[in-house]
Design a protein around this motif. Structure first.
Motif, PDB file in Angstrom:
ATOM      1  N   PRO A 207       0.630  -0.951   0.291  1.00 56.93           N
ATOM      2  CA  PRO A 207      -0.332   0.325  -0.018  1.00 56.93           C
ATOM      3  C   PRO A 207       0.738   1.249  -0.128  1.00 56.93           C
ATOM      4  CG  PRO A 207      -0.825  -2.082   1.826  1.00 56.93           C
ATOM      5  CD  PRO A 207       0.591  -1.955   0.994  1.00 56.93           C
ATOM      6  N   LEU A 208       0.599   2.207  -0.987  1.00 52.79           N
ATOM      7  CA  LEU A 208       0.892   3.664  -0.415  1.00 52.79           C
ATOM      8  C   LEU A 208       1.067   4.304   0.301  1.00 52.79           C
ATOM      9  CD1 LEU A 208       2.999   5.738  -1.996  1.00 52.79           C
ATOM     10  CD2 LEU A 208       0.510   6.667  -3.467  1.00 52.79           C
ATOM     11  N   PHE A 209      -0.303   4.429   1.092  1.00 55.13           N
ATOM     12  CA  PHE A 209      -0.458   5.427   1.910  1.00 55.13           C
ATOM     13  C   PHE A 209      -0.383   4.636   3.281  1.00 55.13           C
ATOM     14  CE2 PHE A 209      -1.912   7.916  -1.156  1.00 55.13           C
ATOM     15  CZ  PHE A 209      -0.644   9.141  -0.383  1.00 55.13           C
ATOM     16  N   LEU A 210       0.263   4.282   4.430  1.00 54.34           N
ATOM     17  CA  LEU A 210       0.042   2.931   6.332  1.00 54.34           C
ATOM     18  C   LEU A 210      -0.415   3.838   6.590  1.00 54.34           C
ATOM     19  CD1 LEU A 210       4.228   1.829   5.146  1.00 54.34           C
ATOM     20  CD2 LEU A 210       1.854   0.630   4.172  1.00 54.34           C
ATOM     21  N   ALA A 222      -2.645  -8.347   0.701  1.00 51.53           N
ATOM     22  CA  ALA A 222      -2.531  -7.239  -0.234  1.00 51.53           C
ATOM     23  C   ALA A 222      -2.641  -5.248   0.700  1.00 51.53           C
ATOM     24  CB  ALA A 222      -4.309  -6.700  -1.059  1.00 51.53           C
ATOM     25  N   ASP A 223      -3.025  -5.404   1.887  1.00 51.05           N
ATOM     26  CA  ASP A 223      -3.390  -4.267   2.956  1.00 51.05           C
ATOM     27  C   ASP A 223      -2.233  -4.278   3.775  1.00 51.05           C
ATOM     28  OD1 ASP A 223      -5.681  -3.369   1.332  1.00 51.05           O
ATOM     29  OD2 ASP A 223      -7.119  -5.402   2.556  1.00 51.05           O
ATOM     30  N   ARG A 224      -1.137  -4.248   3.601  1.00 56.97           N
ATOM     31  CA  ARG A 224      -0.143  -5.030   4.495  1.00 56.97           C
ATOM     32  C   ARG A 224       0.966  -4.242   3.438  1.00 56.97           C
ATOM     33  NH1 ARG A 224      -0.839  -9.187   6.386  1.00 56.97           N
ATOM     34  NH2 ARG A 224       0.675 -10.454   4.948  1.00 56.97           N
ATOM     35  N   CYS A 225       2.463  -4.151   4.370  1.00 56.64           N
ATOM     36  CA  CYS A 225       3.525  -3.593   3.674  1.00 56.64           C
ATOM     37  C   CYS A 225       4.153  -4.801   4.304  1.00 56.64           C
ATOM     38  CB  CYS A 225       3.535  -2.249   3.882  1.00 56.64           C
ATOM     39  SG  CYS A 225       5.271  -1.813   3.410  1.00 56.64           S
ATOM     40  N   PRO A 226       4.874  -4.685   2.633  1.00 55.13           N
ATOM     41  CA  PRO A 226       5.991  -6.579   2.606  1.00 55.13           C
ATOM     42  C   PRO A 226       7.267  -5.623   3.562  1.00 55.13           C
ATOM     43  CG  PRO A 226       6.048  -5.818   0.738  1.00 55.13           C
ATOM     44  CD  PRO A 226       4.834  -4.622   1.535  1.00 55.13           C
ATOM     45  N   ALA A 231      -0.241  -1.309   8.126  1.00 56.25           N
ATOM     46  CA  ALA A 231      -1.514  -1.697   7.390  1.00 56.25           C
ATOM     47  C   ALA A 231      -1.203  -0.798   6.373  1.00 56.25           C
ATOM     48  CB  ALA A 231      -2.941  -1.934   8.122  1.00 56.25           C
ATOM     49  N   ARG A 232      -2.662  -0.559   5.679  1.00 55.30           N
ATOM     50  CA  ARG A 232      -3.132   0.412   4.716  1.00 55.30           C
ATOM     51  C   ARG A 232      -3.702   1.955   5.704  1.00 55.30           C
ATOM     52  NH1 ARG A 232      -3.604   0.493  -1.010  1.00 55.30           N
ATOM     53  NH2 ARG A 232      -3.604  -1.763  -0.801  1.00 55.30           N
TER      54      ARG A 232
END
Length: 263
Positions: A207-210, A222-226, A231-232
């Motif tokens: 996600p771009l914005f966390l 899909a909603d978590r930054c690796p 989270a998003r």
């Protein structure tokens, strides 16, 4: 035979409903959204919503003790997240489904009884040029400054912007890469272009914005930054941050909304 699962009951209702294909699609999205809300989870936003498997919810949850209070709390949460107009439409769709399920003998109580639609206020005026300049000059974290610039410059919906992923960005061309008709390109101008590269340093996906915290257990990939595990950013939190930050600028002292910032 009474369906055990909410999702099966939704399928039966939609199969019997005398509505067109487009309306059936809208109804399914709304009723699937309620599946998340009924177990106190935030529905996925943007493209992630289509691929995310909704939680398994027993249909009996809708007539369990406390169901009315749970539905009322979920409705309030949804109204805060997406606004009264969308929340009212989703409540109306749920009511229609509950009425049909009750007629089939699958439910013996209506958890939406007593719930009133939220008042839809008159559209707030867009911020003027001086107000926008004041907003974008605020001393704020980089994430928020990028987001506010993007809201103003792109003209895209807030939901669409929050659904952006880092690997879909085309920074040299100042746009996102289209992911189909449901996720068209987002374009931005110089203000965003000057800040966005700094926000994505070290991140090639996710996600771009966390959020500022690590994602809770069970958050879809899909909603978590690796890279950071965060989270998003949700619509509700983004709206709260913006309103709080702009309260000193608002002569009424209430703070402004993200929709007022849209160009």
């Amino acid at each position: 035979m009474i369906p055990v699962e909410y999702a099966v009951a939704v399928d039966r209702f939609l199969s019997a409903a005398d509505i067109g294909d487009n309306s059936r699609r809208v109804y399914r999205i709304a009723l699937t959204t309620w599946a998340w809300l009924l177990v106190d989870r935030e529905p996925p936003a943007g493209p992630a919503r289509r691929s995310a498997a909704p939680p398994v919810v027993p249909l009996a949850l809708l007539c369990a003790p406390g169901a009315g209070a749970a539905v009322a709390a979920a409705f309030a949460t949804r109204a805060a997240a997406v606004g009264p107009r969308t929340a009212n439409r989703e409540l109306s769709i749920l009511r229609g489904a509950v009425a049909w399920w009750t007629g089939e003998g699958w439910l013996d109580t209506d958890p939406t009884t007593g719930l009133r639609p939220r008042r839809v206020p008159a559209s707030a005026a867009r911020l003027g040029a001086d107000e926008v300049r004041a907003v974008l000059a605020l001393d704020a974290p980089l994430r928020d400054k990028v987001f506010w610039h993007l809201v103003h410059e792109s003209g895209a919906s807030v939901e669409r912007l929050l659904a952006l992923d880092t690997d879909r960005l085309d920074l040299p061309r100042r746009r996102s890469r289209s992911a189909g008709a449901d996720a068209p390109s987002v374009r931005w101008r110089g203000g965003t272009a000057g800040l966005l590269p700094m926000l994505v340093v070290g991140r090639a996906a996710g996600p771009l914005f966390l959020t500022d915290r690590r994602a809770p257990a069970g958050t879809p990939a899909a909603d978590r930054c690796p890279y950071t595990g965060r989270a998003r950013l949700s619509y509700r939190r983004a709206a709260e941050i913006f309103t709080a930050a702009t309260r000193p600028l608002d002569p009424a002292g209430r703070g402004w909304t993200l929709r007022q910032l849209q160009g």
